[in-house]
Motif scaffolding. Sequence first.
Motif, PDB file in Angstrom:
ATOM      1  N   SER A   1       0.832  -1.195   0.000  1.00 24.96           N
ATOM      2  CA  SER A   1       0.000   0.000   0.000  1.00 24.96           C
ATOM      3  C   SER A   1       0.869   1.247   0.000  1.00 24.96           C
ATOM      4  O   SER A   1       1.979   1.242   0.527  1.00 24.96           O
ATOM      5  CB  SER A   1      -0.942   0.014   1.202  1.00 24.96           C
TER       6      SER A   1
ATOM      7  N   TYR B   1      -4.662  -0.890  -7.788  1.00 20.64           N
ATOM      8  CA  TYR B   1      -5.955  -0.255  -7.612  1.00 20.64           C
ATOM      9  C   TYR B   1      -5.833   0.819  -6.544  1.00 20.64           C
ATOM     10  O   TYR B   1      -4.831   0.897  -5.832  1.00 20.64           O
ATOM     11  CB  TYR B   1      -7.047  -1.275  -7.264  1.00 20.64           C
ATOM     12  N   ARG B   2      -6.862   1.624  -6.457  1.00 25.56           N
ATOM     13  CA  ARG B   2      -6.784   2.826  -5.630  1.00 25.56           C
ATOM     14  C   ARG B   2      -8.037   2.946  -4.787  1.00 25.56           C
ATOM     15  O   ARG B   2      -9.145   2.626  -5.234  1.00 25.56           O
ATOM     16  CB  ARG B   2      -6.647   4.044  -6.536  1.00 25.56           C
ATOM     17  N   ARG B   3      -7.863   3.405  -3.583  1.00 27.09           N
ATOM     18  CA  ARG B   3      -8.982   3.721  -2.701  1.00 27.09           C
ATOM     19  C   ARG B   3      -8.867   5.180  -2.306  1.00 27.09           C
ATOM     20  O   ARG B   3      -7.967   5.565  -1.559  1.00 27.09           O
ATOM     21  CB  ARG B   3      -8.979   2.835  -1.464  1.00 27.09           C
TER      22      ARG B   3
ATOM     23  N   THR C   1     -10.957   8.439  -0.782  1.00 27.46           N
ATOM     24  CA  THR C   1     -12.122   9.004  -0.120  1.00 27.46           C
ATOM     25  C   THR C   1     -11.788  10.442   0.265  1.00 27.46           C
ATOM     26  O   THR C   1     -10.713  10.939  -0.056  1.00 27.46           O
ATOM     27  CB  THR C   1     -12.477   8.206   1.143  1.00 27.46           C
TER      28      THR C   1
ATOM     29  N   ASP D   1      -6.167   8.601   0.457  1.00 27.13           N
ATOM     30  CA  ASP D   1      -5.906   8.241  -0.932  1.00 27.13           C
ATOM     31  C   ASP D   1      -4.785   7.216  -0.904  1.00 27.13           C
ATOM     32  O   ASP D   1      -3.637   7.562  -0.566  1.00 27.13           O
ATOM     33  CB  ASP D   1      -5.503   9.462  -1.751  1.00 27.13           C
TER      34      ASP D   1
END
Length: 117
Positions: free
Chosen positions: A21, A70-72, A74, A78
Amino acid sequence: QVQLVESGGGLVQTGGSLTLSCAASESPGEITVMRWYRQAPGKERELVASLGGLGNTNYGRAVAGRVRIYRRATDKEDIAFLQMKELKPEDTAMYLCKVIARDSIFWGRGTQVTVSA
């Protein structure tokens, strides 16, 4: 200044999996591209995976089919993830995160991945 903190590296056996991550200090709207690179001792830095602002992805030839970026994002975080499977000893390297934000490039310090034979 965007600060990036990578985590998730470690020692894994051949055939194992890891998910890295990269947490960014910047708000999600500022970052357009997130990428993972790796560099092994004595070797050049190489692209592992790239994720563009439209969700388009690209993968390095050596890892294609074995990794997913992939990316999260909010309003509070980030994070770019690099999911890796079927790891091989040749995947051993320092994995670094790079982002492009406001037309500037920022690098993290990296997280070490070691794959034992």
